[in-house]
Design a protein around this motif. Sequence first.
Motif, PDB file in Angstrom:
ATOM      1  N   VAL A  20       0.856  -1.183   0.000  1.00  0.00           N
ATOM      2  CA  VAL A  20       0.000   0.000   0.000  1.00  0.00           C
ATOM      3  C   VAL A  20       0.891   1.231   0.000  1.00  0.00           C
ATOM      4  N   TYR A  21       0.536   2.198  -0.835  1.00  0.00           N
ATOM      5  CA  TYR A  21       1.243   3.473  -0.784  1.00  0.00           C
ATOM      6  C   TYR A  21       0.244   4.595  -1.015  1.00  0.00           C
ATOM      7  N   GLY A  22       0.484   5.689  -0.307  1.00  0.00           N
ATOM      8  CA  GLY A  22      -0.406   6.841  -0.410  1.00  0.00           C
ATOM      9  C   GLY A  22      -1.850   6.474  -0.126  1.00  0.00           C
ATOM     10  N   LYS A  23      -2.729   7.015  -0.930  1.00  0.00           N
ATOM     11  CA  LYS A  23      -4.152   6.738  -0.756  1.00  0.00           C
ATOM     12  C   LYS A  23      -4.630   5.659  -1.720  1.00  0.00           C
ATOM     13  N   GLY A  24      -3.678   4.990  -2.381  1.00  0.00           N
ATOM     14  CA  GLY A  24      -4.019   3.959  -3.352  1.00  0.00           C
ATOM     15  C   GLY A  24      -4.580   2.699  -2.715  1.00  0.00           C
ATOM     16  N   GLU A  25      -5.141   1.871  -3.565  1.00  0.00           N
ATOM     17  CA  GLU A  25      -5.683   0.590  -3.121  1.00  0.00           C
ATOM     18  C   GLU A  25      -4.541  -0.411  -2.938  1.00  0.00           C
ATOM     19  N   PRO A  26      -4.726  -1.395  -2.055  1.00  0.00           N
ATOM     20  CA  PRO A  26      -3.697  -2.415  -1.850  1.00  0.00           C
ATOM     21  C   PRO A  26      -3.436  -3.221  -3.127  1.00  0.00           C
ATOM     22  N   VAL A  27      -2.164  -3.563  -3.326  1.00  0.00           N
ATOM     23  CA  VAL A  27      -1.742  -4.417  -4.433  1.00  0.00           C
ATOM     24  C   VAL A  27      -1.313  -5.747  -3.815  1.00  0.00           C
ATOM     25  N   VAL A  28      -1.874  -6.844  -4.309  1.00  0.00           N
ATOM     26  CA  VAL A  28      -1.582  -8.171  -3.760  1.00  0.00           C
ATOM     27  C   VAL A  28      -0.720  -8.952  -4.746  1.00  0.00           C
ATOM     28  N   VAL A  29       0.343  -9.566  -4.216  1.00  0.00           N
ATOM     29  CA  VAL A  29       1.274 -10.364  -5.011  1.00  0.00           C
ATOM     30  C   VAL A  29       1.538 -11.660  -4.251  1.00  0.00           C
ATOM     31  N   ILE A  30       1.692 -12.762  -4.966  1.00  0.00           N
ATOM     32  CA  ILE A  30       2.118 -14.013  -4.343  1.00  0.00           C
ATOM     33  C   ILE A  30       3.619 -14.134  -4.555  1.00  0.00           C
TER      34      ILE A  30
ATOM     35  N   ILE B 283      10.099 -10.732  -2.092  1.00  0.00           N
ATOM     36  CA  ILE B 283       9.521  -9.629  -1.312  1.00  0.00           C
ATOM     37  C   ILE B 283      10.455  -8.429  -1.380  1.00  0.00           C
ATOM     38  N   GLY B 284      11.756  -8.665  -1.181  1.00  0.00           N
ATOM     39  CA  GLY B 284      12.730  -7.578  -1.294  1.00  0.00           C
ATOM     40  C   GLY B 284      12.703  -6.935  -2.669  1.00  0.00           C
ATOM     41  N   HIS B 285      12.600  -7.753  -3.706  1.00  0.00           N
ATOM     42  CA  HIS B 285      12.541  -7.242  -5.076  1.00  0.00           C
ATOM     43  C   HIS B 285      11.294  -6.375  -5.280  1.00  0.00           C
ATOM     44  N   ARG B 286      10.139  -6.815  -4.773  1.00  0.00           N
ATOM     45  CA  ARG B 286       8.907  -6.029  -4.893  1.00  0.00           C
ATOM     46  C   ARG B 286       9.020  -4.712  -4.138  1.00  0.00           C
ATOM     47  N   LEU B 287       9.712  -4.740  -3.003  1.00  0.00           N
ATOM     48  CA  LEU B 287       9.923  -3.499  -2.250  1.00  0.00           C
ATOM     49  C   LEU B 287      10.781  -2.517  -3.039  1.00  0.00           C
ATOM     50  N   LEU B 288      11.729  -3.034  -3.815  1.00  0.00           N
ATOM     51  CA  LEU B 288      12.529  -2.151  -4.674  1.00  0.00           C
ATOM     52  C   LEU B 288      11.635  -1.428  -5.673  1.00  0.00           C
ATOM     53  N   GLY B 289      10.645  -2.141  -6.202  1.00  0.00           N
ATOM     54  CA  GLY B 289       9.686  -1.503  -7.103  1.00  0.00           C
ATOM     55  C   GLY B 289       8.922  -0.388  -6.410  1.00  0.00           C
ATOM     56  N   LEU B 290       8.555  -0.621  -5.150  1.00  0.00           N
ATOM     57  CA  LEU B 290       7.872   0.407  -4.369  1.00  0.00           C
ATOM     58  C   LEU B 290       8.792   1.610  -4.149  1.00  0.00           C
ATOM     59  N   PHE B 291      10.073   1.354  -3.848  1.00  0.00           N
ATOM     60  CA  PHE B 291      11.041   2.440  -3.683  1.00  0.00           C
ATOM     61  C   PHE B 291      11.098   3.282  -4.957  1.00  0.00           C
ATOM     62  N   SER B 292      11.175   2.598  -6.101  1.00  0.00           N
ATOM     63  CA  SER B 292      11.247   3.315  -7.387  1.00  0.00           C
ATOM     64  C   SER B 292      10.004   4.159  -7.610  1.00  0.00           C
ATOM     65  N   LEU B 293       8.845   3.577  -7.326  1.00  0.00           N
ATOM     66  CA  LEU B 293       7.583   4.290  -7.496  1.00  0.00           C
ATOM     67  C   LEU B 293       7.537   5.552  -6.644  1.00  0.00           C
ATOM     68  N   LEU B 294       8.085   5.465  -5.447  1.00  0.00           N
ATOM     69  CA  LEU B 294       8.087   6.596  -4.518  1.00  0.00           C
ATOM     70  C   LEU B 294       9.290   7.529  -4.709  1.00  0.00           C
ATOM     71  N   GLY B 295      10.213   7.143  -5.570  1.00  0.00           N
ATOM     72  CA  GLY B 295      11.398   7.958  -5.807  1.00  0.00           C
ATOM     73  C   GLY B 295      12.407   7.903  -4.678  1.00  0.00           C
ATOM     74  N   ILE B 296      12.470   6.796  -3.950  1.00  0.00           N
ATOM     75  CA  ILE B 296      13.388   6.664  -2.813  1.00  0.00           C
ATOM     76  C   ILE B 296      14.735   6.148  -3.300  1.00  0.00           C
ATOM     77  N   SER B 297      15.763   6.960  -3.134  1.00  0.00           N
ATOM     78  CA  SER B 297      17.122   6.528  -3.460  1.00  0.00           C
ATOM     79  C   SER B 297      18.027   6.576  -2.227  1.00  0.00           C
ATOM     80  N   GLU B 298      17.581   7.317  -1.214  1.00  0.00           N
ATOM     81  CA  GLU B 298      18.310   7.393   0.060  1.00  0.00           C
ATOM     82  C   GLU B 298      17.327   7.215   1.199  1.00  0.00           C
TER      83      GLU B 298
END
Length: 194
Positions: A44-54, A61-76
Motif C-alpha cells: 500500500v502506498y499513499g491513498k491507493g488501493e492495496p496491491v496483492v502479489v504471491i 519480497i525484497g525485489h517487490r519493495l525495490l519496485g515500491l522504492f522506485s515508485l516513490l522515488g526513494i534513493s536514500e
Amino acid sequence: MYHIGIDPGSEGAVVILDGKRAIAAAYWKPVYRNKRRVRKLVLVYGKGEPVVVIATRFSEIGHRLLGLFSLLGISEASLACEDFYFGKNARTTIELAKGAGALISPLEQRLQMPVQWVPAADWRQVVLGLKRNTKRADVKNASLLLIPKRIRGLHEIAVKLGSPDHITDAAGIAEWSRITEEGINGRTANTAGV
C-alpha cells in the motif's frame, strides 16, 4: 528523509516513513497455493488501493519493495530491522534470519548502506518508553495504541493491510531509526541500543 522499518518473520511488515508520516507499507503472511507454501504480499502506498502479489521467496519480497522504492522515488533512506533472538527453537530462528537476510539484501544494495539491526527491547524502550522485561501482551497493546498516535497516516495504512500489530511494530522500528538518525533525545545512530 525516508526511514524504513522492517518487522521480519514468516509473517511480517515493512513501513516507510517520510519524516513522521507513514507513506507506504507492505505486509506478508504465509499461505498455500497448489500445496506449496508461499507468501501473500500486500503493498500500500499513499491513498491507493492495496496491491496483492504471491511471492515464492523472501528475496522476491525484497525485489517487490525495490519496485515500491522506485515508485516513490526513494534513493536514500535509513534502513532498520528488528534483530532476532534465540528462543526455544533455534532452527526456527535460523530459518527466519535467513529469510530476513534474503529480503534485506536487495534493499541494502539499492540504498548503498547496511541495515541497522535493533533488538526489540531497544526500539520499544526508545519509542514506547517500555522496560526490557515488559510482558509480551503489554508490549503489543502499547504498540497498537501508541504508535498510530505518533505517526501520521499509519492508521489508514494499517486498516488497508489488515494486520495492525506487524504494521505498528515495523513503524516503531522506522521511528526508532528516525530518532537515532536525527539524534533526538541525545542519542545518535552510533550509540543507540548501547
